[in-house]
Enzyme design. Structure first.
Site, PDB file in Angstrom:
ATOM      1  N   HIS A   1      56.491  13.850  40.014  1.00  0.00           N
ATOM      2  CA  HIS A   1      56.496  15.319  39.896  1.00  0.00           C
ATOM      3  C   HIS A   1      57.026  15.960  41.162  1.00  0.00           C
ATOM      4  O   HIS A   1      56.760  15.506  42.277  1.00  0.00           O
ATOM      5  CB  HIS A   1      55.153  15.895  39.442  1.00  0.00           C
ATOM      6  CG  HIS A   1      54.009  15.784  40.399  1.00  0.00           C
ATOM      7  ND1 HIS A   1      53.827  16.645  41.448  1.00  0.00           N
ATOM      8  CD2 HIS A   1      52.966  14.928  40.435  1.00  0.00           C
ATOM      9  CE1 HIS A   1      52.709  16.323  42.094  1.00  0.00           C
ATOM     10  NE2 HIS A   1      52.168  15.287  41.514  1.00  0.00           N
TER      11      HIS A   1
ATOM     12  N   ASP B   1      52.323  12.982  47.584  1.00  0.00           N
ATOM     13  CA  ASP B   1      52.005  13.630  46.294  1.00  0.00           C
ATOM     14  C   ASP B   1      52.912  14.821  46.110  1.00  0.00           C
ATOM     15  O   ASP B   1      52.579  15.929  46.516  1.00  0.00           O
ATOM     16  CB  ASP B   1      50.531  14.034  46.271  1.00  0.00           C
ATOM     17  CG  ASP B   1      50.097  14.584  44.916  1.00  0.00           C
ATOM     18  OD1 ASP B   1      50.821  14.385  43.934  1.00  0.00           O
ATOM     19  OD2 ASP B   1      49.016  15.208  44.856  1.00  0.00           O
TER      20      ASP B   1
ATOM     21  N   GLU C   1      53.162  20.151  38.010  1.00  0.00           N
ATOM     22  CA  GLU C   1      52.134  19.171  37.625  1.00  0.00           C
ATOM     23  C   GLU C   1      50.775  19.568  38.163  1.00  0.00           C
ATOM     24  O   GLU C   1      49.756  19.478  37.483  1.00  0.00           O
ATOM     25  CB  GLU C   1      52.519  17.778  38.154  1.00  0.00           C
ATOM     26  CG  GLU C   1      51.614  16.634  37.661  1.00  0.00           C
ATOM     27  CD  GLU C   1      50.362  16.386  38.510  1.00  0.00           C
ATOM     28  OE1 GLU C   1      49.474  15.647  38.051  1.00  0.00           O
ATOM     29  OE2 GLU C   1      50.273  16.944  39.625  1.00  0.00           O
ATOM     30  N   GLU C   2      50.767  20.009  39.433  1.00  0.00           N
ATOM     31  CA  GLU C   2      49.498  20.219  40.143  1.00  0.00           C
ATOM     32  C   GLU C   2      48.625  21.286  39.498  1.00  0.00           C
ATOM     33  O   GLU C   2      47.409  21.277  39.654  1.00  0.00           O
ATOM     34  CB  GLU C   2      49.760  20.599  41.605  1.00  0.00           C
ATOM     35  CG  GLU C   2      50.414  19.501  42.434  1.00  0.00           C
ATOM     36  CD  GLU C   2      49.488  18.314  42.679  1.00  0.00           C
ATOM     37  OE1 GLU C   2      48.370  18.281  42.148  1.00  0.00           O
ATOM     38  OE2 GLU C   2      49.916  17.402  43.411  1.00  0.00           O
TER      39      GLU C   2
ATOM     40  N   ASP D   1      52.716   8.591  40.565  1.00  0.00           N
ATOM     41  CA  ASP D   1      52.045   9.760  41.158  1.00  0.00           C
ATOM     42  C   ASP D   1      50.747   9.310  41.797  1.00  0.00           C
ATOM     43  O   ASP D   1      49.670   9.826  41.508  1.00  0.00           O
ATOM     44  CB  ASP D   1      51.782  10.822  40.075  1.00  0.00           C
ATOM     45  CG  ASP D   1      51.149  12.088  40.660  1.00  0.00           C
ATOM     46  OD1 ASP D   1      51.328  12.335  41.873  1.00  0.00           O
ATOM     47  OD2 ASP D   1      50.471  12.813  39.912  1.00  0.00           O
TER      48      ASP D   1
ATOM     49  N   HIS E   1      46.431  16.350  48.792  1.00  0.00           N
ATOM     50  CA  HIS E   1      46.219  17.805  48.722  1.00  0.00           C
ATOM     51  C   HIS E   1      45.779  18.424  50.036  1.00  0.00           C
ATOM     52  O   HIS E   1      45.117  19.460  50.051  1.00  0.00           O
ATOM     53  CB  HIS E   1      45.219  18.160  47.601  1.00  0.00           C
ATOM     54  CG  HIS E   1      45.667  17.777  46.234  1.00  0.00           C
ATOM     55  ND1 HIS E   1      44.941  18.065  45.110  1.00  0.00           N
ATOM     56  CD2 HIS E   1      46.787  17.131  45.799  1.00  0.00           C
ATOM     57  CE1 HIS E   1      45.577  17.601  44.027  1.00  0.00           C
ATOM     58  NE2 HIS E   1      46.699  17.031  44.436  1.00  0.00           N
TER      59      HIS E   1
HETATM   60 ZN   LIG Z   1      50.396  14.245  41.976  1.00  0.00          ZN
HETATM   61 ZN   LIG Z   2      48.210  16.199  43.293  1.00  0.00          ZN
END
Ligand SMILES: [Zn+2]
Ligand SMILES: [Zn+2]
Ligand SMILES: [Zn+2]
Ligand SMILES: [Zn+2]
Lengths: 466, 466
Positions: B281, B293, B327-328, B355, B422
């Site tokens: 993503h 990520d 995606e997030e 991912d 994150h």
């Molecule tokens: Zn991800």
């Molecule tokens: Zn993520």
């Protein structure tokens, strides 16, 4: 205790004895009290509990702030609680400085935000910030060799990495850009400076720390990028296009502010006027909670005194614990102590400070003219080698060492110290209670033996070093 | 390559051959192309270069922002540059959300600032923030069992730690407080919520991530404290006094915003309508640069295609690379793909997504009805065991897997993934080029063999899973 398991087998065996008479070895016969001290410190949590309390109940303790004042109150109460005598604050005044908004972004060619923090003492950018092209210097030395007037209106970026070493040998060289980067850039016409943080980690934490302005040059703002942000900026510069940064930092000088050194003592039974001084610094930077810098030093020195008090031990000389204020902003507590105790320094028999994190020592350094054998015996009992490097006893001890006060230092392992130093990540979770207990053991043993030694550490003329 | 040195000796020996005819072992005779693919990927930097470019030239790529739009442009250009065909964006619209000011402090009994970050989708506090007493719940389950109306006007603090595991098994349980903490607290009258970050590190980085509001309940603000801040708050609470926090977060919903999936293909020579889909993503959270990520997933999937293109290999089926948007914030790219390709899903032969960071896989998971032997042979050539756990192919593949699209997944080692996940610390320096090269090798080999397999992976009725 695990760090020491391989280094001090004899000492540990000794330390595990609780009664002396049962095990009449030569060493035991000579040193039952010393064994008791080591055992009590290593099995105790006195030092850790002090750091835990200070960092939890106060948090950050920036010099001159109300938080540092609360830390003094906290320390006075703690020193009394653990049984220190003559507990007092020796106040002094400093020029306060406080952090404000701090943001930075790449405007072009690849717009994005960057994480940085103002260096201590920096002036602000104009309100709203400054936007200018980056002038890149891979090292501070590259900046020093740049032509005068070559940086008109630019934002200077000084990179340069710091090497890891147990004794922090990389700090001095890496720190040149922090100390002098602003004035070296201002001299050449720059508008502002960003540096790669002085640190050894690769996390997104900028490292702050005090900077200096040279006399007679414009004062321009200076801030430190985290290592990953400095990497990023280097990669962007490598693309070969002109890079424009917008920088906005709004720290400010806030005028005179109170600071102070907190002092407590175990008064000597035979030569109370003679002082063995153990210490750390109470202030911290404002980003983290100052656990390793230097809550640890407060825990180690006060915890060592607590071990002796709890054991009911009465030293012949006075053991003085000092929690210096305002170390981070220029060793101001150390200089204030020197000035206030000028006429009394002749009675300072030995002084040391812990200000290098919480990891145990790997060697012992001397700063004495006489009595080295006492300190060597301490090292021997701890399983530590003597260093071939001299010491001035620690940052806040430097000013009195320069006037002839004898010193020693446990050289703590600082390999990872600069991963956390002056960042938001300097928090309690980074301290292993066993590590700090070992340091408490070393400080307690050293203070006890120095306070009771028949020999002296002072030269015939204690002002000889002046 | 070091991670693999112990696991795939035969494969590595094979991979080090550059000419087939010289070494006529059985394996070589069977798999000269496969060996070439592995060797090219393992000795190349295709995947790393793509992550490096994306994270350096774009940085963070929050869904719906202008940065995500620039990332789509960047990806379109990159896909064309590496020789993908039919490069295009499939746009869709999302509800935008952006972060604002976010500060928190303990007001009493021990005044100090705390570091936190708003969870994605959270509403703001009232302007100027909310100040209230903390109601502490050691775990989300403790909150769930709290009486209704017991939290009137309080700021709820939900702690609870996440366990480390290679497959990230601790994430689901730890994530309940992030997903549902706001509504479970609102239901009981709370004014706001702070949680211990869902993460496995002990650094001063809060972890963001999407939250959800349940229908019919008040929407209250929710933010995540860094682990050291959560530790600190727990220690403060342990002192037994009422704890008051001031919380100010000002994120905002910004209305409809564009997002999109970027697609490129190696068109199949014999069955071009049949699709083998590999993906990552493109969007990231806004705090870091989204290297692990999921810049890594973009590098791995596009890098794998690049390997095949550079080797001049022409697959029978089409290999489609998808860089999903948004995606997030709820797998929005995955759902948009499902909706747009609804009538075409029957032609999706196999789909997967990376991912889970940049570390190599330790096992291979199946989500197919037929043709497991093809994927097992890939695992065998990589020296990887098959997992006994099924897969849905990855977060963005889930929506089409639910409609019957066959999937597989390289289960990457995520032991340390949630240290960075994150946070601002998700940056390029955390990626080892050798790790990502091994993932590129796995993706390239799998895509090649799946695209050329005579067997199929689809059940007779591909909608069976619906
Ligand atoms: Zn991800
Ligand atoms: Zn993520
Ligand atoms: Zn210090
Ligand atoms: Zn310091």
């Amino acid at each position: 205790m695990k760090h020491w398991a391989l280094m001090g087998v004899a000492t540990l065996a000794l330390a595990s004895c609780t009664t002396v008479a049962d095990q009449p070895s030569d060493m035991m016969m000579k040193a039952p009290v010393e064994a008791m001290i080591l055992e009590a410190a290593r099995s105790g949590t006195q030092g850790y509990d002090i750091v835990e309390g200070l960092t939890t109940e106060i948090g950050q303790r920036l010099a001159g702030t109300e938080a540092e004042a609360r830390a003094r109150d906290w320390t006075v109460a703690k020193f009394k609680e653990i049984g220190l005598q003559n507990v007092r604050v020796e106040p002094f005044t400093i020029s306060g400085w406080e952090r404000g908004v701090e943001t930075a972004s790449i405007v072009s060619p690849f717009p994005q935000e960057m994480l940085l923090t103002a260096l201590g003492g920096s002036v602000a950018t104009p309100a709203g910030g400054v936007t200018a092209e980056i002038a890149y210097f891979p090292t501070f030395e590259d900046l020093e060799s740049a032509p005068m007037d070559s940086l008109d209106g630019k934002i200077v970026f000084i990179s340069g990495r710091m090497d890891k070493a147990p004794n922090g040998a990389g700090y001095g060289p890496a720190n040149r850009k922090r100390r002098s980067g602003a004035s070296e850039s201002a001299k050449r016409g720059a508008a502002a400076v960003v540096i790669r943080s002085v640190g050894t980690d690769s996390h997104r934490f900028p490292h702050t720390g005090q900077m200096r302005y040279a006399d007679g040059l414009p004062k321009i703002p200076i801030a430190a990028l985290s290592a990953p942000d400095a990497d990023q900026l280097e990669r962007i510069l490598e693309r070969g296009q002109a890079v424009t940064m917008a920088l906005n930092i709004q720290p400010r000088a806030v005028g005179d502010r109170p600071s102070g050194n907190v002092i407590g003592e175990i008064v000597g039974t035979e030569r109370p006027e003679e002082i063995v001084l153990i210490s750390g610094h109470l202030d911290s930077w404002d980003l983290g909670t100052g656990a390793i810098d230097d809550g640890a030093g407060i825990g180690i020195s006060a915890g060592a005194a607590q071990i002796l008090i709890e054991a009911g031990l009465k030293p012949k000389r006075t053991i003085r614990v000092v929690a210096y204020g305002a170390e981070e902003v220029g060793l101001l507590g150390g200089f204030a102590y020197r000035d206030l105790h000028k006429d009394d320094l002749i009675n300072h028999v030995l002084a040391t400070e812990s200000d290098f994190g919480s990891k145990p020592a790997y060697e012992v350094q001397l700063g004495v003219t006489e009595g080295a054998e006492v300190i060597e015996s301490v090292a021997d009992m701890l399983g530590l080698p003597m260093s071939d490097q001299p010491t001035n006893g620690g940052p806040d001890i430097g000013p009195i060492a320069a006037l002839g006060v004898p010193t020693m230092r446990f050289q703590q392992d600082g390999t990872d110290y600069f991963d956390l130093h002056h960042t938001p990540d300097d928090t309690l979770d980074k301290i292993d209670p066993d590590d700090i207990a070992e340091n408490v053991a070393a400080f307690a043993l050293m203070a006890w033996l120095a306070a009771n030694a028949d020999t002296d550490f002072r030269a015939d003329d204690p002002q000889a070093g002046n």
